[in-house]
Design an enzyme around this catalytic site. Structure first.
Site, PDB file in Angstrom:
ATOM      1  N   LEU A  17      51.326  47.112  34.704  1.00  0.00           N
ATOM      2  CA  LEU A  17      50.921  46.479  35.957  1.00  0.00           C
ATOM      3  C   LEU A  17      52.026  46.641  37.009  1.00  0.00           C
ATOM      4  O   LEU A  17      51.766  46.995  38.161  1.00  0.00           O
ATOM      5  CB  LEU A  17      50.628  44.986  35.727  1.00  0.00           C
ATOM      6  N   HIS A 246      36.336  38.395  39.660  1.00  0.00           N
ATOM      7  CA  HIS A 246      36.100  39.223  40.845  1.00  0.00           C
ATOM      8  C   HIS A 246      34.722  38.968  41.467  1.00  0.00           C
ATOM      9  O   HIS A 246      34.600  38.712  42.657  1.00  0.00           O
ATOM     10  CB  HIS A 246      36.218  40.716  40.504  1.00  0.00           C
ATOM     11  N   LYS A 332      31.054  49.048  32.498  1.00  0.00           N
ATOM     12  CA  LYS A 332      31.990  50.161  32.296  1.00  0.00           C
ATOM     13  C   LYS A 332      31.192  51.358  31.789  1.00  0.00           C
ATOM     14  O   LYS A 332      30.119  51.190  31.193  1.00  0.00           O
ATOM     15  CB  LYS A 332      33.014  49.779  31.218  1.00  0.00           C
ATOM     16  N   LYS A 376      19.483  48.030  56.048  1.00  0.00           N
ATOM     17  CA  LYS A 376      18.287  48.848  55.871  1.00  0.00           C
ATOM     18  C   LYS A 376      17.182  48.174  56.654  1.00  0.00           C
ATOM     19  O   LYS A 376      16.972  46.966  56.521  1.00  0.00           O
ATOM     20  CB  LYS A 376      17.901  48.889  54.400  1.00  0.00           C
TER      21      LYS A 376
HETATM   22  C1  BG6 Z   1      40.685  44.735  36.811  1.00  0.00           C
HETATM   23  C2  BG6 Z   1      40.021  44.864  35.484  1.00  0.00           C
HETATM   24  O1  BG6 Z   1      40.875  43.388  37.123  1.00  0.00           O
HETATM   25  O2  BG6 Z   1      39.901  45.342  37.807  1.00  0.00           O
HETATM   26  C3  BG6 Z   1      39.730  46.311  35.165  1.00  0.00           C
HETATM   27  O3  BG6 Z   1      40.842  44.309  34.471  1.00  0.00           O
HETATM   28  C4  BG6 Z   1      39.009  46.997  36.286  1.00  0.00           C
HETATM   29  O4  BG6 Z   1      38.980  46.420  33.963  1.00  0.00           O
HETATM   30  C5  BG6 Z   1      39.690  46.726  37.625  1.00  0.00           C
HETATM   31  O5  BG6 Z   1      38.989  48.380  36.031  1.00  0.00           O
HETATM   32  C6  BG6 Z   1      38.866  47.229  38.780  1.00  0.00           C
HETATM   33  O6  BG6 Z   1      39.577  47.122  39.963  1.00  0.00           O
HETATM   34  P1  BG6 Z   1      39.176  48.020  41.215  1.00  0.00           P
HETATM   35  O7  BG6 Z   1      40.058  47.502  42.302  1.00  0.00           O
HETATM   36  O8  BG6 Z   1      39.447  49.429  40.831  1.00  0.00           O
HETATM   37  O9  BG6 Z   1      37.732  47.777  41.459  1.00  0.00           O
END
Ligand code: BG6
Length: 480
Positions: A17, A246, A332, A376
């Site tokens: 990281l 997210h 994924k 759209k």
């Molecule tokens: C991370 C996840 O938080 O976000 C990953 O652990 C993922 O699995 C990534 O690939 C995606 O981030 P971004 O910014 O590329 O959409």
């Protein structure tokens, strides 16, 4: 702006990281003049016994220097000092504190003010002990003041109980205004744009509710699997990795009420209310998937039940959103890489053009790749008759903002931590409310009560997910 000595301490400095995200973000901030040479020093801390130069060599390859960058890179690297030590013994942290204090006292401009930013690029299992060490040995002691801040990354726990335990352990050592929980999606340009789009445009104010919106989709797709991260991923799965943080953060920004002002606490108050209004997820509104070949990874158990794909419907029980499904989808090893928000409006009542089959109005915000905002809508086909077609009003960032560099999420968020702005960080009660939503489902998955459906890598995921979408009311639009 504040003046005084700033020390940025990256713990876990030799890890992935730090190399891939933290140092490159710091470098970009440095290049743009946000880190002044005489004021800032960066410390790397990790267990690996390496020299300053070895750390710098490891980082160098990840710093993209643009055209004229070589000089910048070496100047930036001069700011970095490496200290090695363990995460659970005083010795290393005392050495770290000594190095930081030396830097602070050698700066005339600092006038004793000490600003210490600790970035934990570490696994969460060591957060509590590392925080204890920082608290005991490394917090700023300057008489003239300053601050100590802690930056942590997800995963914050694995469920409600473990997250709460982690929060309490850190909370005993540092106050909430000192803790910055990063969710890097909150640093993305188009995620930050959501508040502006919603609350600065008259267009949307009267339409943004259950009377007009039929359904909302928030989608994350990746076209690669968990290669190289199978061990980590298998413990967490797609819901903990992407959806609980997210996508849920994005949902909050799409669904929240207008905050009193842009004060971070007001914004976070509104987000918490959304989370608290989400009703328990129904099993029949969840589809899980696992791509074929996922278990071939030697770090993944042969009988793994971990989902690499999930689609689910979240429902918000309040006046604005009752009855509107929020469909969250993440996967994924799918057919494309894309993250977008798709707000689909209801059909036009009393349609005189018989155009409904062509599709509904949609408002789409593409977070990545190629940031864009488009609508759209139905228009008259150019020509002599009155036939209609779906078309788009399109704000593509690449075209509209040619030459403008969109900052990386981490860059923006680290700058916020230096400035002390917590707007784009997850507050403790937000985190708790987020875990409350997913914990019952996650426990059923962990207990093997919920099995993922196999799907082919490179596909759209299980067809059952598309069926769920349709059942929730999403109508596929047909191209223009
Ligand atoms: C991370 C996840 O938080 O976000 C990953 O652990 C993922 O699995 C990534 O690939 C995606 O981030 P971004 O910014 O590329 O959409």
């Amino acid at each position: 702006p504040e003046t005084g000595c700033l020390s940025i301490i990256v713990l876990g400095a030799s890890g992935d990281l730090a190399k891939k995200k933290t140092f490159p973000a710091l470098f970009n901030l440095y290049r743009q003049g946000f880190l002044q040479l005489n004021e800032v020093h960066i410390f790397g801390y990790a267990r690996t016994k390496i020299s300053d130069d070895e750390l710098k060599n490891r980082i160098r390859g990840y710093l993209s220097s643009g055209n004229e960058g070589a000089v910048d890179v070496s100047k930036f690297l001069q700011l970095i000092k490496y200290v090695s030590g363990s995460y659970d013994a005083a010795e290393g942290f005392l050495a770290l504190d000594k190095a930081i204090t030396e830097h602070e006292t050698s700066r005339n401009s600092s006038e004793g003010l000490s600003r210490r930013l600790f970035y934990l690029a570490l696994p969460p299992s060591v957060y509590p002990q590392v925080c204890k060490m920082i608290k005991n040995y490394c917090t700023n002691k300057s008489d003239l003041g300053g601050w100590t801040r802690i930056v942590v990354e997800k995963p914050f726990g694995k469920d409600l109980a473990s997250a709460e335990e982690l929060s309490s352990q850190i909370g005993e050592l540092f106050d909430e205004p000192q803790i910055y929980r990063i969710d890097h999606y909150l640093g993305k340009e188009l995620v930050q744009n959501l508040l502006v789009l919603r609350f600065a445009n008259r267009f949307f104010l009267p339409l943004w509710n259950r009377d007009n919106i039929d359904n909302v989709q928030i989608v994350f797709r990746e076209d690669f699997g968990t290669e190289g991260r199978g061990g980590y991923f298998d413990e967490y799965g797609i819901i903990r990795d992407i959806i609980q943080n997210h996508l849920l953060q994005v949902l909050c920004l799409v669904a929240m009420e207008k905050p009193v002002s842009l004060k971070p606490e007001y914004i976070r108050d509104e987000k918490v209310k959304v989370l608290q209004s989400v009703v328990p997820i129904k099993d029949e509104e969840v589809v899980l998937g696992q791509y074929e070949g996922y278990r071939d990874d030697p770090t993944v158990p042969d009988n793994s039940n971990t989902p690499t794909f999930a689609t689910m419907v979240l429902r918000i029980h309040n006046e604005r959103w009752e009855g509107v499904p929020f469909i969250l989808k993440a996967g994924k090893a799918l057919n494309s890489r894309k993250a977008e928000i798709r707000v689909q409006f209801k059909d036009v009542p009393g349609d005189i053009f018989k155009c409904q089959k062509q599709g509904r109005n949609e408002f789409v915000i593409r977070l990545q790749p190629s940031e864009a905002i488009y609508m759209k809508l139905t228009v008259k086909q150019p020509g002599l008759d009155m036939s209609t077609a779906q078309s788009e009003l399109d704000l593509s960032y690449r075209q509209r903002y040619q030459g403008v560099v969109i900052p990386e999420a981490y860059e923006r968020l680290i700058l916020d931590t230096i400035r002390g702005d917590q707007q784009h960080f997850v507050r403790r009660d937000e985190l708790k409310a987020a875990w409350e939503i997913f914990t019952p489902l996650l426990h059923r998955i962990d207990n093997g009560e919920f099995k993922p459906i196999a799907y082919k890598p490179g596909s759209r995921g299980p067809v059952e997910a598309d069926e769920l979408l349709e059942k929730a009311g999403y109508v596929q639009t047909h191209g223009y």
